[in-house]
Design an enzyme around this catalytic site. Structure first.
Site, mmCIF file in Angstrom:
data_model
loop_
_atom_site.group_PDB
_atom_site.id
_atom_site.type_symbol
_atom_site.label_atom_id
_atom_site.label_comp_id
_atom_site.label_asym_id
_atom_site.label_seq_id
_atom_site.Cartn_x
_atom_site.Cartn_y
_atom_site.Cartn_z
ATOM 1 N N VAL A 129 -50.554 24.534 10.582
ATOM 2 C CA VAL A 129 -52.203 24.537 11.713
ATOM 3 C C VAL A 129 -51.454 23.573 12.804
ATOM 4 O O VAL A 129 -52.308 23.848 14.271
ATOM 5 C CB VAL A 129 -53.433 24.946 10.822
ATOM 6 C CG1 VAL A 129 -54.407 25.129 12.128
ATOM 7 C CG2 VAL A 129 -53.438 26.390 9.561
ATOM 8 N N ASP A 184 -51.647 12.335 11.733
ATOM 9 C CA ASP A 184 -51.585 12.244 10.765
ATOM 10 C C ASP A 184 -51.454 11.680 9.622
ATOM 11 O O ASP A 184 -51.264 10.402 10.020
ATOM 12 C CB ASP A 184 -50.648 13.636 10.584
ATOM 13 C CG ASP A 184 -50.497 14.340 9.054
ATOM 14 O OD1 ASP A 184 -50.125 15.651 8.795
ATOM 15 O OD2 ASP A 184 -49.737 13.661 8.459
ATOM 16 N N ARG A 214 -59.094 30.252 -2.251
ATOM 17 C CA ARG A 214 -59.541 28.909 -1.058
ATOM 18 C C ARG A 214 -59.866 28.039 -2.015
ATOM 19 O O ARG A 214 -60.423 26.504 -1.511
ATOM 20 C CB ARG A 214 -59.669 29.583 0.353
ATOM 21 C CG ARG A 214 -59.274 30.531 0.955
ATOM 22 C CD ARG A 214 -59.490 30.738 1.887
ATOM 23 N NE ARG A 214 -58.562 31.560 2.629
ATOM 24 C CZ ARG A 214 -58.875 33.272 3.210
ATOM 25 N NH1 ARG A 214 -59.326 33.463 1.918
ATOM 26 N NH2 ARG A 214 -57.953 33.441 3.579
ATOM 27 N N ASN A 255 -59.637 19.181 -1.056
ATOM 28 C CA ASN A 255 -60.412 19.314 0.640
ATOM 29 C C ASN A 255 -61.146 18.917 0.327
ATOM 30 O O ASN A 255 -61.106 17.524 1.621
ATOM 31 C CB ASN A 255 -59.736 20.446 1.344
ATOM 32 C CG ASN A 255 -58.237 20.784 1.378
ATOM 33 O OD1 ASN A 255 -57.542 19.879 0.676
ATOM 34 N ND2 ASN A 255 -57.476 22.244 1.434
ATOM 35 N N VAL A 308 -61.169 24.391 9.785
ATOM 36 C CA VAL A 308 -60.283 24.626 9.985
ATOM 37 C C VAL A 308 -60.123 24.617 8.062
ATOM 38 O O VAL A 308 -59.155 25.886 7.822
ATOM 39 C CB VAL A 308 -59.457 24.493 10.811
ATOM 40 C CG1 VAL A 308 -57.923 26.339 10.515
ATOM 41 C CG2 VAL A 308 -59.475 24.426 11.916
ATOM 42 N N HIS A 317 -65.448 32.735 4.624
ATOM 43 C CA HIS A 317 -63.308 33.485 4.800
ATOM 44 C C HIS A 317 -63.297 32.909 3.768
ATOM 45 O O HIS A 317 -62.741 32.492 2.531
ATOM 46 C CB HIS A 317 -63.307 31.915 5.191
ATOM 47 C CG HIS A 317 -62.054 32.019 6.090
ATOM 48 N ND1 HIS A 317 -61.730 33.282 6.470
ATOM 49 C CD2 HIS A 317 -61.032 31.047 5.537
ATOM 50 C CE1 HIS A 317 -60.557 33.070 6.747
ATOM 51 N NE2 HIS A 317 -60.037 31.680 6.622
HETATM 52 N N1 APR Z 1 -56.112 12.906 7.377
HETATM 53 C C1 APR Z 1 -55.073 13.669 8.206
HETATM 54 N N2 APR Z 1 -53.887 14.018 7.817
HETATM 55 C C2 APR Z 1 -54.134 14.423 6.776
HETATM 56 C C3 APR Z 1 -54.817 13.875 5.293
HETATM 57 C C4 APR Z 1 -55.776 12.740 5.725
HETATM 58 N N3 APR Z 1 -56.911 11.960 5.267
HETATM 59 N N4 APR Z 1 -54.676 14.529 4.574
HETATM 60 C C5 APR Z 1 -53.390 15.530 4.968
HETATM 61 N N5 APR Z 1 -53.138 15.311 6.028
HETATM 62 C C6 APR Z 1 -52.255 16.338 6.246
HETATM 63 C C7 APR Z 1 -51.271 16.228 5.699
HETATM 64 O O1 APR Z 1 -50.266 15.082 5.445
HETATM 65 C C8 APR Z 1 -50.277 17.709 6.643
HETATM 66 O O2 APR Z 1 -49.449 17.444 7.264
HETATM 67 O O3 APR Z 1 -52.882 17.393 6.752
HETATM 68 C C9 APR Z 1 -51.939 18.283 6.866
HETATM 69 C C10 APR Z 1 -51.645 20.001 6.676
HETATM 70 O O4 APR Z 1 -50.487 20.643 6.666
HETATM 71 P P1 APR Z 1 -50.193 22.009 6.147
HETATM 72 O O5 APR Z 1 -49.508 21.429 4.759
HETATM 73 O O6 APR Z 1 -48.804 21.921 6.823
HETATM 74 O O7 APR Z 1 -51.371 22.892 6.063
HETATM 75 P P2 APR Z 1 -51.710 23.721 7.062
HETATM 76 O O8 APR Z 1 -50.806 25.155 7.070
HETATM 77 O O9 APR Z 1 -51.731 23.348 8.101
HETATM 78 O O10 APR Z 1 -53.510 24.256 6.661
HETATM 79 C C11 APR Z 1 -54.450 23.395 6.666
HETATM 80 O O11 APR Z 1 -56.209 24.925 6.782
HETATM 81 O O12 APR Z 1 -55.984 27.436 6.969
HETATM 82 C C12 APR Z 1 -55.894 26.032 6.320
HETATM 83 O O13 APR Z 1 -55.983 26.341 4.208
HETATM 84 C C13 APR Z 1 -55.455 25.755 5.188
HETATM 85 O O14 APR Z 1 -56.777 23.949 4.410
HETATM 86 C C14 APR Z 1 -55.915 24.393 4.827
HETATM 87 C C15 APR Z 1 -55.283 23.792 6.169
#
Ligand code: APR
Length: 308
Positions: A13, A33, A88, A95, A118, A175
């Site tokens: 996302v 990240d 969710r 989260n 998000v 949501h």
């Molecule tokens: N600080 C920064 N980044 C973080 C942290 C943090 N404390 N904790 C986790 N992350 C990063 C992860 O390393 C990962 O790269 O968040 C990113 C999440 O990316 P994806 O696993 O690809 O998830 P994504 O599909 O982007 O979804 C993110 O949005 O729609 C919602 O349900 C979904 O809660 C989820 C979020």
């Protein structure tokens, strides 16, 4: 000086948000990240697409939250996505911890920012973000209704074979499985869909909308949707930066509207330079209002589990 948007989480996302933001020439982007190399690599890759795609936005990838300093908007996407079979709400505690730690940094480095959440479960995470930052409610809101509405818009357009952009739709509530698609407020170039689509098909389309995220999780198998969630988030950024006073569904803090208070849930809002400037109270019928209040009651219970 360019506006600055910080995107927390450089996953599916977050990276899609950075791409759409750059393509919209809305702001410089800081992509953060915890995984070393990921935001830097994606930031560089997106920067190198600039000359071809015709944008000049600076895109910085970083592991250091200090780099969000002075951001005008923070889009919070960090967190775990859903896997098949997960709701969710299953993501709740994991989260919530991530929101807590990121909120502290936002408060420190971008104290005047607007925060668009998000991360799921969306309405609960938005409540938690607002509580942890201590920001005014108009500055913290959740991206969900725009996504749910755009799904409904797409399904209606597919059903009628008409332009997606001619379809307007409204989806309220949480949501999640309790979301409330409102066919009565869904139109094609101003024509209510009740005049264009048979009742049983409207019901099927509404149900598909409510399960729209799950349908994609099932197909992807390793994560959840990202193009439409990112596009919806960028739409909200534009509404704030351009003071559009755009009417859209967002997860907003209610103080008695629709008979609901002290909770974040999807309602129609006016989004402009001051964030959520107004909440619109539609004249819902008994069944619609009942569904919205039922959705809110579910989230009240979840907030209790989180210690609120
Ligand atoms: N600080 C920064 N980044 C973080 C942290 C943090 N404390 N904790 C986790 N992350 C990063 C992860 O390393 C990962 O790269 O968040 C990113 C999440 O990316 P994806 O696993 O690809 O998830 P994504 O599909 O982007 O979804 C993110 O949005 O729609 C919602 O349900 C979904 O809660 C989820 C979020």
């Amino acid at each position: 000086m360019n506006k600055k948007i910080a995107v927390i989480g450089a996953g599916n996302v977050g990276a899609s948000c950075a791409m759409y933001l750059a393509e919209a020439n809305l702001a410089d982007v800081v992509l953060v990240d915890i995984i070393e190399g990921t935001p830097q690599g994606k930031g560089l890759d997106l920067t190198q697409a600039g000359p071809v795609r015709g944008y000049n936005a600076k895109i910085l990838g970083t592991n250091d939250m200090k780099d969000i300093k002075g951001a005008d908007i923070v889009i919070m996407t960090a967190g775990l996505p859903r896997k098949p079979g997960m709701s969710r709400e299953d993501l709740l505690n994991k989260n919530a911890d991530i929101i807590g730690s990121v909120a502290k940094e936002i408060k420190k480095h971008a104290p005047k920012s607007f925060v668009i959440v998000v991360s799921n479960p969306l309405d609960l995470m938005t409540y938690h973000m607002r509580n942890e930052t201590g920001f005014e409610a108009n500055r913290v809101f959740g991206q969900a209704g725009v996504l749910d509405s755009t799904r409904l818009r797409a399904f209606v357009a597919m059903e009628l074979d008409v332009a997606m952009t001619d379809v307007q739709a409204m989806v309220l509530g949480g949501h999640g499985d309790t979301m409330v698609p409102l066919p009565r407020y869904t139109t094609v170039a101003g024509v209510p869909i009740g005049e264009l689509i048979p009742k049983d098909r409207i019901k099927a389309i509404s149900e598909r909308t409510a399960g729209g995220g799950g349908e994609i999780v099932k197909l992807l198998k390793t994560g959840s949707a990202y193009y439409a969630p990112a596009a919806a988030s960028v739409d909200m950024c534009r509404a704030v930066f351009c003071d559009e006073k755009k009417v859209l569904a967002a997860s907003a803090y209610l103080t008695g509207q629709y008979g609901i208070k002290d909770i974040y849930i999807g309602v129609p809002v006016v989004l402009g330079a001051n964030g959520v400037e107004r909440i619109l109270e539609l004249k819902l019928n008994k069944s619609e209002l009942g569904s919205l209040q039922k959705s809110a009651a579910t989230y009240k219970e979840h907030l209790k589990i989180m210690g609120y």
